[in-house]
Design a protein around this motif. Structure first.
Motif, PDB file in Angstrom:
ATOM      1  N   ARG A  78       6.197  12.808  17.480  1.00 55.70           N
ATOM      2  CA  ARG A  78       6.238  14.006  16.920  1.00 55.70           C
ATOM      3  C   ARG A  78       6.098  14.102  15.136  1.00 55.70           C
ATOM      4  NH1 ARG A  78      11.469  16.202  16.959  1.00 55.70           N
ATOM      5  NH2 ARG A  78      12.059  14.706  18.154  1.00 55.70           N
ATOM      6  N   SER A  79       6.011  12.686  14.672  1.00 58.84           N
ATOM      7  CA  SER A  79       5.893  12.766  13.447  1.00 58.84           C
ATOM      8  C   SER A  79       4.405  12.442  12.832  1.00 58.84           C
ATOM      9  CB  SER A  79       6.809  11.542  12.795  1.00 58.84           C
ATOM     10  OG  SER A  79       8.237  11.536  13.249  1.00 58.84           O
ATOM     11  N   LYS A  80       3.929  13.261  11.850  1.00 64.49           N
ATOM     12  CA  LYS A  80       2.781  13.144  11.516  1.00 64.49           C
ATOM     13  C   LYS A  80       2.566  11.891  10.466  1.00 64.49           C
ATOM     14  CE  LYS A  80      -1.135  15.992   9.769  1.00 64.49           C
ATOM     15  NZ  LYS A  80      -1.210  15.681   8.364  1.00 64.49           N
ATOM     16  N   ASN A  81       3.256  11.807   9.524  1.00 68.43           N
ATOM     17  CA  ASN A  81       3.336  10.842   8.511  1.00 68.43           C
ATOM     18  C   ASN A  81       4.567   9.972   8.556  1.00 68.43           C
ATOM     19  OD1 ASN A  81       0.936  12.082   7.261  1.00 68.43           O
ATOM     20  ND2 ASN A  81       2.225  13.708   6.474  1.00 68.43           N
TER      21      ASN A  81
ATOM     22  N   PRO B 281       0.927  -1.172  -0.228  1.00 64.27           N
ATOM     23  CA  PRO B 281      -0.218   0.035  -0.016  1.00 64.27           C
ATOM     24  C   PRO B 281       0.658   1.267  -0.053  1.00 64.27           C
ATOM     25  CG  PRO B 281      -0.064  -0.888   2.256  1.00 64.27           C
ATOM     26  CD  PRO B 281       0.987  -1.763   1.327  1.00 64.27           C
ATOM     27  N   VAL B 282       1.992   1.309  -0.321  1.00 63.09           N
ATOM     28  CA  VAL B 282       2.987   2.383  -0.486  1.00 63.09           C
ATOM     29  C   VAL B 282       3.774   2.628  -1.700  1.00 63.09           C
ATOM     30  CG1 VAL B 282       4.613   3.732   0.888  1.00 63.09           C
ATOM     31  CG2 VAL B 282       3.314   1.959   1.985  1.00 63.09           C
ATOM     32  N   ARG B 283       3.991   3.770  -2.260  1.00 66.13           N
ATOM     33  CA  ARG B 283       4.594   3.912  -3.384  1.00 66.13           C
ATOM     34  C   ARG B 283       6.102   4.530  -3.069  1.00 66.13           C
ATOM     35  NH1 ARG B 283       2.424   5.011  -8.006  1.00 66.13           N
ATOM     36  NH2 ARG B 283       4.809   4.456  -8.763  1.00 66.13           N
ATOM     37  N   MET B 284       7.112   4.501  -3.916  1.00 66.29           N
ATOM     38  CA  MET B 284       8.494   5.109  -3.466  1.00 66.29           C
ATOM     39  C   MET B 284       8.279   6.589  -3.522  1.00 66.29           C
ATOM     40  SD  MET B 284      11.353   3.181  -5.467  1.00 66.29           S
ATOM     41  CE  MET B 284      10.554   2.570  -7.168  1.00 66.29           C
ATOM     42  N   ASN B 285       7.563   7.291  -4.194  1.00 67.11           N
ATOM     43  CA  ASN B 285       7.563   8.643  -4.017  1.00 67.11           C
ATOM     44  C   ASN B 285       6.781   9.365  -2.792  1.00 67.11           C
ATOM     45  OD1 ASN B 285       4.975   8.302  -4.938  1.00 67.11           O
ATOM     46  ND2 ASN B 285       5.397   9.030  -6.955  1.00 67.11           N
ATOM     47  N   ASP B 286       6.325   8.282  -2.104  1.00 69.95           N
ATOM     48  CA  ASP B 286       5.412   8.599  -0.850  1.00 69.95           C
ATOM     49  C   ASP B 286       6.483   9.247   0.232  1.00 69.95           C
ATOM     50  OD1 ASP B 286       2.650   8.283  -0.474  1.00 69.95           O
ATOM     51  OD2 ASP B 286       3.050   6.391  -1.098  1.00 69.95           O
ATOM     52  N   ILE B 287       7.655   8.758   0.012  1.00 69.61           N
ATOM     53  CA  ILE B 287       8.784   9.546   0.850  1.00 69.61           C
ATOM     54  C   ILE B 287       8.664  11.092   0.796  1.00 69.61           C
ATOM     55  CG2 ILE B 287      10.148   7.302   1.153  1.00 69.61           C
ATOM     56  CD1 ILE B 287      12.020   8.668  -0.644  1.00 69.61           C
ATOM     57  N   PHE B 288       8.360  11.437  -0.161  1.00 68.43           N
ATOM     58  CA  PHE B 288       8.268  13.035  -0.290  1.00 68.43           C
ATOM     59  C   PHE B 288       7.087  13.694   0.434  1.00 68.43           C
ATOM     60  CE2 PHE B 288      10.878  11.625  -3.779  1.00 68.43           C
ATOM     61  CZ  PHE B 288      12.037  12.288  -3.510  1.00 68.43           C
ATOM     62  N   LYS B 289       6.259  12.790   0.490  1.00 67.45           N
ATOM     63  CA  LYS B 289       5.209  13.390   1.416  1.00 67.45           C
ATOM     64  C   LYS B 289       5.076  12.827   3.103  1.00 67.45           C
ATOM     65  CE  LYS B 289       2.757  13.537  -2.889  1.00 67.45           C
ATOM     66  NZ  LYS B 289       2.831  12.263  -3.543  1.00 67.45           N
ATOM     67  N   SER B 290       6.338  12.351   3.357  1.00 67.93           N
ATOM     68  CA  SER B 290       6.309  11.947   4.657  1.00 67.93           C
ATOM     69  C   SER B 290       7.137  12.400   5.600  1.00 67.93           C
ATOM     70  CB  SER B 290       6.693  10.197   4.676  1.00 67.93           C
ATOM     71  OG  SER B 290       6.773   9.584   5.805  1.00 67.93           O
ATOM     72  N   ASP B 291       6.844  12.373   6.696  1.00 71.65           N
ATOM     73  CA  ASP B 291       7.718  12.907   7.844  1.00 71.65           C
ATOM     74  C   ASP B 291       9.058  11.971   8.332  1.00 71.65           C
ATOM     75  OD1 ASP B 291       6.000  15.372   8.049  1.00 71.65           O
ATOM     76  OD2 ASP B 291       4.691  13.978   8.711  1.00 71.65           O
ATOM     77  N   LEU B 292       8.711  10.805   8.400  1.00 70.33           N
ATOM     78  CA  LEU B 292       9.497   9.865   8.964  1.00 70.33           C
ATOM     79  C   LEU B 292       9.505   8.445   8.357  1.00 70.33           C
ATOM     80  CD1 LEU B 292      11.378   9.124  11.586  1.00 70.33           C
ATOM     81  CD2 LEU B 292       9.259   8.371  12.876  1.00 70.33           C
ATOM     82  N   LEU B 293      10.675   8.353   7.719  1.00 68.97           N
ATOM     83  CA  LEU B 293      10.973   6.674   7.360  1.00 68.97           C
ATOM     84  C   LEU B 293      11.715   6.144   8.265  1.00 68.97           C
ATOM     85  CD1 LEU B 293      10.794   4.917   4.657  1.00 68.97           C
ATOM     86  CD2 LEU B 293      13.013   6.051   3.875  1.00 68.97           C
ATOM     87  N   ILE B 294      11.134   4.854   8.471  1.00 67.50           N
ATOM     88  CA  ILE B 294      11.625   3.812   9.322  1.00 67.50           C
ATOM     89  C   ILE B 294      12.205   2.842   8.557  1.00 67.50           C
ATOM     90  CG2 ILE B 294      11.479   2.365  11.477  1.00 67.50           C
ATOM     91  CD1 ILE B 294       9.276   4.266  12.105  1.00 67.50           C
ATOM     92  N   LEU B 295      13.413   2.502   8.297  1.00 70.92           N
ATOM     93  CA  LEU B 295      14.161   1.401   7.645  1.00 70.92           C
ATOM     94  C   LEU B 295      14.424   0.163   8.541  1.00 70.92           C
ATOM     95  CD1 LEU B 295      16.297   3.436   4.972  1.00 70.92           C
ATOM     96  CD2 LEU B 295      14.336   1.939   4.308  1.00 70.92           C
ATOM     97  N   VAL B 296      13.806  -0.721   8.285  1.00 74.62           N
ATOM     98  CA  VAL B 296      14.152  -1.825   9.213  1.00 74.62           C
ATOM     99  C   VAL B 296      14.944  -3.087   8.684  1.00 74.62           C
ATOM    100  CG1 VAL B 296      13.371  -3.445  11.313  1.00 74.62           C
ATOM    101  CG2 VAL B 296      12.064  -1.377  10.121  1.00 74.62           C
ATOM    102  N   GLY B 297      16.137  -3.464   8.822  1.00 72.85           N
ATOM    103  CA  GLY B 297      16.603  -4.833   8.350  1.00 72.85           C
ATOM    104  C   GLY B 297      16.658  -4.273   6.936  1.00 72.85           C
ATOM    105  N   ALA B 298      16.989  -3.175   6.203  1.00 75.65           N
ATOM    106  CA  ALA B 298      17.087  -2.707   4.813  1.00 75.65           C
ATOM    107  C   ALA B 298      18.100  -1.920   4.827  1.00 75.65           C
ATOM    108  CB  ALA B 298      15.939  -2.090   4.524  1.00 75.65           C
ATOM    109  N   ASN B 299      18.998  -2.474   3.958  1.00 75.45           N
ATOM    110  CA  ASN B 299      20.392  -1.569   3.542  1.00 75.45           C
ATOM    111  C   ASN B 299      20.274  -1.064   2.019  1.00 75.45           C
ATOM    112  OD1 ASN B 299      23.037  -0.606   3.536  1.00 75.45           O
ATOM    113  ND2 ASN B 299      24.093  -2.521   3.416  1.00 75.45           N
ATOM    114  N   THR B 300      19.416  -0.083   2.102  1.00 76.01           N
ATOM    115  CA  THR B 300      18.869   0.501   0.788  1.00 76.01           C
ATOM    116  C   THR B 300      20.474   1.136   0.057  1.00 76.01           C
ATOM    117  OG1 THR B 300      18.256   2.581   1.878  1.00 76.01           O
ATOM    118  CG2 THR B 300      16.660   1.001   1.157  1.00 76.01           C
TER     119      THR B 300
END
Ligand SMILES: Nc1nc2c(c(=O)[nH]1)N[C@H]1C(S)=C(S)[C@@H](COP(=O)(O)OP(=O)(O)OC[C@H]3O[C@@H](n4cnc5c(=O)[nH]c(N)nc54)[C@H](O)[C@@H]3O)O[C@H]1N2
Ligand SMILES: Nc1nc2c(c(=O)[nH]1)N[C@H]1C(S)=C(S)[C@@H](COP(=O)(O)OP(=O)(O)OC[C@H]3O[C@@H](n4cnc5c(=O)[nH]c(N)nc54)[C@H](O)[C@@H]3O)O[C@H]1N2
Ligand code: SF4
Ligand SMILES: [Mo]
Length: 665
Positions: free
Chosen positions: A272-275, A143-162
């Motif tokens: 503190r993060s909305k999205n 349910p998420v697209r990559m460009n959603d990160i531009f509309k987000s406040d916080l990205l939590i990367l778990v066990g991912a070495n992007t």
């Protein structure tokens, strides 16, 4: 100028080919012109001396291969399939196949041979996410697209070495950071991804469930969850709340290895993060509790209503270029096709679509159990199970017992080829055409860029030849991949939420099509999301005095798995060594080891030689070896998640010895 798409990772970068050179497609939405070293060098890998160019056959794996004609090879395969009971035939496929290849193989095996033993290396990769999405959202839908990160406040990367595994997406993350996105990385290794983050949580391997349960519990205790959303759209809230009442917070935190200051600082940012988007990869999925780890993460999004909203959601990142396409076609052994299972209604619908009466009601065996199934015929395509399955000594023993193994590969130097009876040459990326779906449901088309090697055939063509020889020509008479895609599009209409039929094949390399964009709610029968109470059951292999280290395995930026395509004599792809072992300075000191030492790493199952690299980027009592060391799986354990049947690659107990000069010779 020709437009195509990269055939390596799930980001799926758009490419442009002109004057025999390859660059990023600047108009392409996901990469905006950038590519990584693998994408940039993809043309070189077509021209290596290690290409498989002719069919080869041998009666026994003790004999040498000899060149065989296509005609005779296909005849032998058809004869072996005809002689075997249906349930003794297996197809081992790959998330690197094109959708059309997947479709023809799936239709042949499930629809006409009548075996559901069709599975894929994706079982080792993201089957835990597939199960978790189905349980919580009602369908296998990201349910998420990559460009959603531009509309987000916080990205939590778990066990991912992007930074190394989804390079161009990582560049986008860096861009979003400049626009205000905060990034948290949760990984036992201080990876390059972690180094570029705002907050790094050096979690102990295997304790993600504890961490995400802590978040959920605090959200409930502090009434920070979205009450309205939970009331109207979520099941099982009271159950979860009650279960958490008894949860031992201190014990959970202790298991994560994080201090309470580390957790509180992170949770403060969370509040503190909305999205919020949580994205994860193999550090989560490859676990004996991979499904539970996924569910623990998804719970936090269901509680806060951070789903089906721009800039929010639980985001499983697929690794292979068409792992998603495989999921859509339905190439898991517990799926029939296009999101349908083996219930009577689905079998009826698919039987009538394929005009067949041969579909078996019984689920097939998974890739991770296929070698135990005492098969008579195993057809492996675009993947190297001897290299990639856990506990390789066992794998070698089991595959040696299968009377007839066919390997379809574009290169001749896989590990599996040592155990096959027949090798058939496939056309690789650049010599073929067809569609793939990247990690955010974007369907694109690879196109042919160079001349086709004389005696190689497209993967789908090989499956079609087998089908025709078996007498199913009427149903397998595709002239090109467009015809296959068109039939597959028709079939997707059997599933109400798959709007893939709207894609236009001719345009796909220029204008990608994103399916599922209209979905804005849960796909469960009651249209509600399901919370699940899960807990860390400590099922992984434990360390001991004899085996005191946990082995972590993973990727390096320039290498693609076994390296048939990337381990090239070019300076373009030389970012890290192929074979090294990272260890914390304190552990190295205790063992009297130094950087550059030749060491032997052993588990209860096997051992390998490697070179030590001392670095404080890894936690104590853990070591890391990249999977570009082809022998990696002699060490790994073969525990499986009980629901997804995905292996626990990241949690094997090992010990380390220095290789003395005498031993080395
Ligand atoms: N360069 C390159 N890129 C690739 C690939 C490749 O071969 N080479 N392969 C593609 C494929 S198929 C895949 S699946 C993806 C994989 O993409 P990633 O999963 O991002 O790649 P890995 O290197 O396996 O990273 C897994 C991370 O999980 C961490 N980890 C291990 N155990 C745990 C744990 O218990 N908890 C947490 N939180 N973290 C843990 C490891 O330290 C590691 O950093 O990459 C894709 N991209
Ligand atoms: N220890 C450990 N083991 C792991 C993992 C891990 O993190 N740790 N990760 C797991 C994961 S996530 C994955 S996805 C797997 C990957 O494991 P594999 O799928 O085995 O790895 P690859 O080397 O990508 O194998 C692809 C094969 O396809 C061949 N090929 C290339 N192009 C073509 C083509 O066009 N047609 C055909 N027919 N063949 C072609 C290549 O030569 C190669 O042999 O490994 C799994 N195993
Ligand atoms: S990020 Fe992935 S898709 Fe993009 S160029 Fe690199 S390997 Fe290819
Ligand atoms: Mo993967």
């Amino acid at each position: 100028m020709i437009r195509s798409v990269c055939g390596y990772c799930g980001v799926g970068c758009g490419l442009e080919y002109s004057a025999e050179s390859l660059i990023g497609n600047i108009t392409y939405p996901t990469n905006e012109g950038s590519v990584c070293s693998k994408g940039a060098s993809e043309l070189i890998s077509i021209q290596t001396s290690t290409r498989l160019l002719r069919p080869h056959y041998r009666k026994s794996i003790k004999e040498e291969y000899r060149i065989e004609s296509w005609e005779k090879s296909i005849e032998i395969i058809a004869q072996k399939i005809n002689e075997a009971p249906k349930k003794k035939v297996g197809f081992y496929l790959s998330g690197q196949l094109l959708t059309e290849d997947y479709y023809v193989a799936n239709k042949l095996a499930k629809g006409f041979i009548g075996t559901n033993n069709v599975d894929t290396n994706s079982r080792t990769c993201m089957s835990s996410s597939v199960v978790a999405y189905k349980k919580s959202l009602g369908a296998d839908y990201v349910p998420v697209r990559m460009n959603d990160i531009f509309k987000s406040d916080l990205l939590i990367l778990v066990g991912a070495n992007t930074d190394e595994a989804h390079v161009v997406f990582h560049n986008q993350i860096k861009k979003a950071k400049k626009e205000g996105l905060k990034v948290v990385v949760i990984d036992p290794r201080y990876t390059d991804t972690a180094k570029s983050a705002d907050v790094y949580l050096p979690i102990k391997a295997g304790s993600d469930i504890d961490l995400f349960n802590l978040i959920s519990k605090r959200l409930i205790d502090e009434e920070l969850y979205d009450k309205e959303f939970v009331k109207n759209h979520i099941n099982n809230f009271e159950l979860l709340k009650n279960k958490f009442k008894r949860a031992a917070l201190t014990k959970m935190l202790k298991r994560t290895g994080l201090s309470s200051t580390e957790f509180e600082e992170f949770f403060d940012l969370y509040k503190r993060s909305k999205n919020i988007i949580t994205a994860w990869t193999m550090g989560v999925n490859q676990s004996v509790q991979g499904v539970d780890k996924n569910l623990a993460i998804i719970n936090t999004h269901l509680l806060t209503g951070r789903i089906f909203k721009e800039g929010n959601g639980p985001f499983s990142l697929t690794g292979q270029p068409n792992a998603m396409g495989g999921r859509e076609v339905g190439s898991f052994s517990n799926m029939l096709g296009v999101g349908l299972g083996f219930d009577e209604r689905s079998i009826k619908a698919v039987s009538s679509f394929w005009k067949t009466n041969k579909i078996s009601k019984k689920e097939g065996v998974s890739a991770t159990q296929m070698l135990d199934a005492k098969l008579d015929v195993l057809i492996i395509c675009h993947t190297d199970p001897v290299y990639h399955l856990p506990n390789r000594n066992r794998v070698e023993r089991l595959i040696s017992e299968i009377p007839f193994v066919v390997e379809i590969n574009a290169y001749e130097n896989s590990e599996t080829s040592k155990f096959a009876h027949m090798k058939l040459p496939a056309t690789p990326w650049g010599e073929k055409e067809g569609t793939q779906t990247n990690l955010d449901r974007t369907i694109t088309k690879q196109v042919k860029l160079t001349r086709h090697s004389i005696d190689a055939k497209h993967d789908w063509e090989i499956f079609q030849l087998i089908a025709q020889k078996l007498g199913f020509k009427e149903f397998f008479n595709f002239k090109n991949s467009k015809e296959i895609f068109t039939e597959y599009q028709e079939m997707t209409k059997l599933n109400s939420y798959m709007d893939i039929a709207e894609a236009n094949y001719d345009e796909l390399s220029m204008i990608p099509y994103v399916w599922g964009e209209k979905i804005d709610n849960f796909l469960t029968p009651d249209k509600k999301g399901n919370l699940h109470f899960v807990e860390n059951r400590l099922l992984s292999e434990k360390t001991s005095l004899k085996y005191p280290f946990i082995l972590l395995t993973g990727r390096t930026r320039d290498q693609w798995h076994s390296g048939t395509k990337t381990n090239l004599p070019t300076t373009l792809l030389k970012h890290k060594e192929l074979n090294f072992c990272e260890m914390n300075p304190l552990d190295a000191q205790a063992l009297g080891l130094k950087s550059g030492d030749d060491v032997v790493v052993s588990s209860k199952r096997g051992s390998l030689k490697t070179k030590l690299q001392i670095t404080s980027d890894i936690r104590e009592k853990m070591i890391f070896i990249p999977i570009s060391n082809r022998e990696i799986n002699y060490l790994t354990n073969d525990l499986l998640d009980r629901e997804s049947l995905q292996p626990d690659y990241n949690h094997s107990a090992v010990y380390i010895d220095k290789v003395y000069e005498l031993y080395k010779n």
